[in-house]
Every structure is written in structure tokens, then in C-alpha cells.
Motif scaffolding. Sequence first.
Motif, PDB file in Angstrom:
ATOM      1  N   ASP A 274      -2.233 -57.800 -11.067  1.00 40.49           N
ATOM      2  CA  ASP A 274      -2.100 -57.705 -12.517  1.00 40.49           C
ATOM      3  C   ASP A 274      -1.583 -59.020 -13.083  1.00 40.49           C
ATOM      4  OD1 ASP A 274       0.595 -57.795 -11.879  1.00 40.49           O
ATOM      5  OD2 ASP A 274       0.916 -55.653 -12.164  1.00 40.49           O
ATOM      6  N   GLU A 275      -1.168 -58.996 -14.349  1.00 39.47           N
ATOM      7  CA  GLU A 275      -0.737 -60.229 -15.015  1.00 39.47           C
ATOM      8  C   GLU A 275       0.446 -60.898 -14.326  1.00 39.47           C
ATOM      9  OE1 GLU A 275      -0.018 -59.445 -19.099  1.00 39.47           O
ATOM     10  OE2 GLU A 275      -2.104 -58.909 -19.556  1.00 39.47           O
ATOM     11  N   SER A 276       1.218 -60.132 -13.572  1.00 35.55           N
ATOM     12  CA  SER A 276       2.396 -60.718 -12.922  1.00 35.55           C
ATOM     13  C   SER A 276       2.017 -61.713 -11.830  1.00 35.55           C
ATOM     14  CB  SER A 276       3.269 -59.612 -12.324  1.00 35.55           C
ATOM     15  OG  SER A 276       2.586 -58.955 -11.266  1.00 35.55           O
ATOM     16  N   THR A 277       0.754 -61.667 -11.367  1.00 39.17           N
ATOM     17  CA  THR A 277       0.319 -62.598 -10.318  1.00 39.17           C
ATOM     18  C   THR A 277      -0.404 -63.823 -10.875  1.00 39.17           C
ATOM     19  OG1 THR A 277      -1.850 -61.556  -9.999  1.00 39.17           O
ATOM     20  CG2 THR A 277       0.018 -60.633  -8.760  1.00 39.17           C
ATOM     21  N   ASN A 278      -0.517 -63.949 -12.198  1.00 44.01           N
ATOM     22  CA  ASN A 278      -1.259 -65.056 -12.814  1.00 44.01           C
ATOM     23  C   ASN A 278      -0.793 -66.414 -12.294  1.00 44.01           C
ATOM     24  OD1 ASN A 278      -2.718 -63.289 -14.362  1.00 44.01           O
ATOM     25  ND2 ASN A 278      -1.622 -63.679 -16.275  1.00 44.01           N
TER      26      ASN A 278
ATOM     27  N   MET B  96      -0.277 -64.484 -21.750  1.00 46.74           N
ATOM     28  CA  MET B  96       0.110 -63.752 -20.554  1.00 46.74           C
ATOM     29  C   MET B  96       1.147 -64.560 -19.775  1.00 46.74           C
ATOM     30  SD  MET B  96      -3.512 -62.238 -19.121  1.00 46.74           S
ATOM     31  CE  MET B  96      -4.302 -63.851 -18.911  1.00 46.74           C
ATOM     32  N   PRO B  97       1.884 -63.902 -18.900  1.00 43.55           N
ATOM     33  CA  PRO B  97       2.788 -64.663 -18.027  1.00 43.55           C
ATOM     34  C   PRO B  97       1.994 -65.558 -17.089  1.00 43.55           C
ATOM     35  CG  PRO B  97       2.688 -62.365 -17.339  1.00 43.55           C
ATOM     36  CD  PRO B  97       1.967 -62.453 -18.656  1.00 43.55           C
TER      37      PRO B  97
ATOM     38  N   ASN C  31       2.692 -67.877 -13.400  1.00 41.15           N
ATOM     39  CA  ASN C  31       3.555 -68.402 -12.336  1.00 41.15           C
ATOM     40  C   ASN C  31       3.205 -69.860 -12.109  1.00 41.15           C
ATOM     41  OD1 ASN C  31       4.887 -65.846 -11.459  1.00 41.15           O
ATOM     42  ND2 ASN C  31       2.766 -65.255 -11.072  1.00 41.15           N
TER      43      ASN C  31
ATOM     44  N   ASP D 164       7.035 -70.263 -21.300  1.00 42.00           N
ATOM     45  CA  ASP D 164       7.884 -69.731 -20.236  1.00 42.00           C
ATOM     46  C   ASP D 164       8.987 -70.705 -19.842  1.00 42.00           C
ATOM     47  OD1 ASP D 164       6.207 -71.625 -19.280  1.00 42.00           O
ATOM     48  OD2 ASP D 164       5.391 -70.453 -17.625  1.00 42.00           O
TER      49      ASP D 164
ATOM     50  N   LYS E  93      -9.230 -61.893 -17.987  1.00 43.90           N
ATOM     51  CA  LYS E  93      -7.906 -62.391 -17.611  1.00 43.90           C
ATOM     52  C   LYS E  93      -8.007 -63.477 -16.547  1.00 43.90           C
ATOM     53  CE  LYS E  93      -5.595 -58.136 -19.008  1.00 43.90           C
ATOM     54  NZ  LYS E  93      -4.691 -57.039 -18.644  1.00 43.90           N
TER      55      LYS E  93
END
Length: 611
Positions: A418-422, A456-457, A459, A297, A340
Amino acid sequence: MNNQLILVRQPSGLHTDAAGMLPLRLVQSSAGENSMGIRQQPQTFQRNDSCTPEQADACAKLLDDSRIGGLTVMAFRRGLRACEAQLERLAETRSLVALAGIGEDHRNITLVATCGRLHRSAKISLATEDIGVRAGNELNVYVSQDGADASAVSWAVLNCHDYTHVDILDALLKEKIEVLVVVSHNSATRLYWQYAIADVHRLYCYVVIVNIAEQGGSGVFAPIRRLRGDKNAQFGAGGQIFATKGPGEFVVDFQLDVGNLRQLRQKFAAEGFAALDKDNGGDAPMVPPENFMHTFDRLPAEPAMACTVREIPTEWRGEKFRVATAQLDHIGLSAYIANKYRIRDDAASAGFLVQLRNKLEALESKCRATAERDGGAALDLLVLPEVFVPRTFLPQLQLFSDRLGATVVAGIDYPDGDESTNANECVILRPAQKQEVYRKITRSQYDAQSHGGGRMPLNRGSELLRFVNDEKRGFGILVCYDFSHLDLMRKINLEKRKAPLDLVVVIAHNPFGDLYRSCCVADAHRFYQYVVMCNVSDYGGSGVFAPIRTPGARHVLAEAGKNFEGMSLIELDLAGLEEARRTEDDKLHGGKFMRKPGIFQRRLSSIRTGP
């Protein structure tokens, strides 16, 4: 004292051959007198410029035998100063490095002959033995002057105590040198090896150390974990190609594969962790810090993500400070990936939480019994590994913190959503206070994996956390791969501070616990502080490290090996550490704490680049 460090880029006389190899000769020779255990003797006979004709002739012969087109690194020996004209002549066809000792100008000089010139580099950071010696402030880095010569090797030379100074190391990290040479006259060989293992990883370069024969401990280190794909051709934590453990004279020839190092740097910078799956000449390389690597990223390689440091007021007891590290079993990588990294959703986590609860109850009983017997607080700090505790368990951890009056540092699973909050986060719980959360700044190969090898993405954080009291004493936190970054370790300890923190906590979930162990030992001395690392039991390496020299224990108060599950309770002498920091360095000899590194002599915070 002048705190400005002047970094001077000099032309490099070192070049790789067509195959990318750099010839290296390492000469561990006798200084002529046994200085083992005698503090003042090294500086005494380094000051003696006289030598016999036989000593000068022997030194001249060694120099003439040095490798044309290569690098020769020599230990201190009498007769070198009588050969300076010869060194300057030889600099036309080869590069030589040798510790020359203390001259009439009261400077401790390293002679560096390269690219047709003889450089007399003065020691920058002075040890206790350097009585009456004047410190230098120039750091030479030897590089291709216009960048057009692809064969020119980027390298630098440090003189013994310079190698303890994190400000100097940080300057070299920014220069991305390929070979670091350390000339030494020192009995701290085991410590310097830990430095080297940490530095081949963090600076991602070769490290060459030479010492006198009476002390031993010369060595050559590379950022390689395993050689040529042979499972039996195993290095230690770092690629220790060669090392001498006892007194003896050696002349050893090597070929440093600088070409392979450059290919690794290029692959990691362009492809990130995918470079691990490529042909790397048969070697299994270490993974570099983000200074040399493109991550999933991120843009191409650059220093770890720009971040600020936030200070959080906290209570901090200075005596009988009790720390518990919990090296425990985890639920398994497949369960992490399947869920996840939300381990509270895994069916196996129910049994895992029962076991964790039972272990905490046993720890609480032990802590209370210890406090009743020895006095002091039951527990000051509990440390649990990275991505280890389900968020659903945090209320129970908070109750544990409240009951014992202890701070809890624990890696927690990924947030809801979801994955956006990883995010890979660490919670800090303190008695009757709101929780704080540190979000990991770097991204390792193990973060946010998905099925089939995808990613996965994630943050990532942008803020380091310090917990300090009114006297600015306290602790900081790093999560796993953050600890691979010398610049982050330096920032959390020293940005806008006069002295490092008392303690840095490192939580991990990483199979290279032995590598991080070396970083713990190196940093415990370079920052003169306690370092607590906590890993999962499968990978080991958890421990408590300090700048201590007590009989039977150096640098390590406790550590746990792989596949060992348990909780250790260790008492830290924070008052003793603070007293040692205030004590004159020469008075620490023979005591519990080691003598101090370079940053306690003077900070080199203002770096000016010379011509």
C-alpha cells in the motif's frame, strides 16, 4: 600548498530599497588589448601596472558615475590600480567590484569597495595563465553582521577560475548568499553561462558575470523561468536577464528584485511546493533545492537528508566504453497517478512493454554489429528513465544485461504494497550479480502525487551508491531532483576520494530537462567527468556530456530534444579522460579535453570561518 579555505564574513554595504530592489550597474569595458585566442596575453597585460593619465582619468570617471546606494560591477581595465584611493572613498556611499589584475605581491586581485572599506581579495584558484601568481585562501562573504539589518544583502565575489571550484561553491551554498558576482578575464563565456544557470537554481540566488569587452559574455541571471505571467515573456533555462555575446563596450543598469527572491525563499521554506501556487509577483520561479525548501515529509528547509556513501565493487573497462541512453515514451502522468505509480498494474502497460522489448532487441542488434565492426564490448551501460520500468520486467532486463555483459541503470515503479511502501527507486543490474537498488534521497513536486493534488507518503533513501573498481574508478547514480543539489553531487564524487568519479548517471522524469542540461554541462567540467542524463521523450534533455573541446562539439557528445524518442549509442573515451587528468594543465590547450577545474589544482576541504 595550503588547502585551508578561510571564509571571512565582512559587513555588507549593499542594501535593498523600500521596494526590495537592488540597483545594479554592469560595465563591460575594453581592457585595451585583444586577447582572443592568445593564452599568455591576459596575464601579461594584467601584470602591467602602468597606465596613461588618460586611462586613469577614464577609469576615475566611470567610478564617479557609479550608482550611489547600489552595486557597480566592472570589467578589468587599465587605470583601476591608480584609483584605489578613490574606490575607498566611494565605498562610503556605494559598492563597487572590479578586477584589478596582478600586483607586485604576485597575487591576482579583485577590488571590492563596500561599507566604507576597500577589500583586496586574492584569487584562490589559479588558471594556466596565472604563471608565477600566488594563490589566496580567503573567501569574503558580505553579510549583515548582527542579522538585525533586514535590508542588508548577502553577497560574494569570485575571480574567474574560482568559479570552476566546487569546494568554493559548496562554501557559498552553506552561506545562502543572495547575489554572486563573478569577475572574469576569460574566453569560456558559454561555459560560464551554463555555470550560472545551474547556480541560480542550486544556490538559489542572482548571478552576475562581467568580462572584458574583447571577450564579451557578461550576463545577469535570476532563479526565474518566466517573467510576469506573460506566456511570451520567456527566459531560457535560467532567468538570463541580460547577456553580451560578442565584443563590445556596455554600461547597463538593472534592478535586482532581491525582495522577491527573499519572499520566494521564505515561501518555499515554510510551504514547500505549495508556494508555486501562490502569488510570486507574477513571475514563474524555479524550484529551489531542499537547502531552501520544506518538503511534504520534512522539517523546514535544510540540506538534503543526511546520507552516507556506500561503495560497491564492480568491473570497469577503461577503453571503448559504450553507453546507450534510452529516451522513450512513457505511459502518461494520469496513468501513474491512477495506479499509484505502480505502472505494471495499468492496462496500457502491456503495449508499452511490447514496445520496450522490441526497442531493446533493436538496440542489442546494433550493439553487436558495432562491436563486430569496431571491436570492444557490445555495450557497457544502458540507462533508462526514472519511474519507467515495471518491476515485472526486471527479469528480462537482467537477461539483457547477462547477454551483453552490460550494466543496466533503470528507474522502476513503486514497490508492492500500500501507500506505506511508496519509494522512488532505481535498479542497477550487472551480469550474473545480484541487483542493487538506489532509493531517491530527495522528494520533488512530482513524487507520489495523488488525485486532487494531494500527496502520498514516500520513503526516502539515506545512502548514495558508488560503483568502483580496485583503482577506485567507476560511476555514481542520482535520481532527478537529487541532481538539483550541489552538495549531493559533491558528496558522491569527492567524499573520502582523491578524485571525482569517471561518470555520474542521472535518470529523470522531469519537464525541466533544459535546466538539467545546464547542470550536466557545468558538472561535466567542474568535476571533470562524463555525465549521462536520461529523461522521458515528452520532456527531452537526455544526453552525454563531457569536458571536451573537440571541433564542432564542446561539452556535449549527444543530446535529444523534447518529444524525440530514440536510443543513442555513444562511446566514451575513459582512457583519454584519465590521461587528461594526469596531464599538466597547460599541455591540454588545443587538445580534445578542456583544461581542468579548481579541484584538480588543490582541494579546499578544510574550511575555517574567519572573524
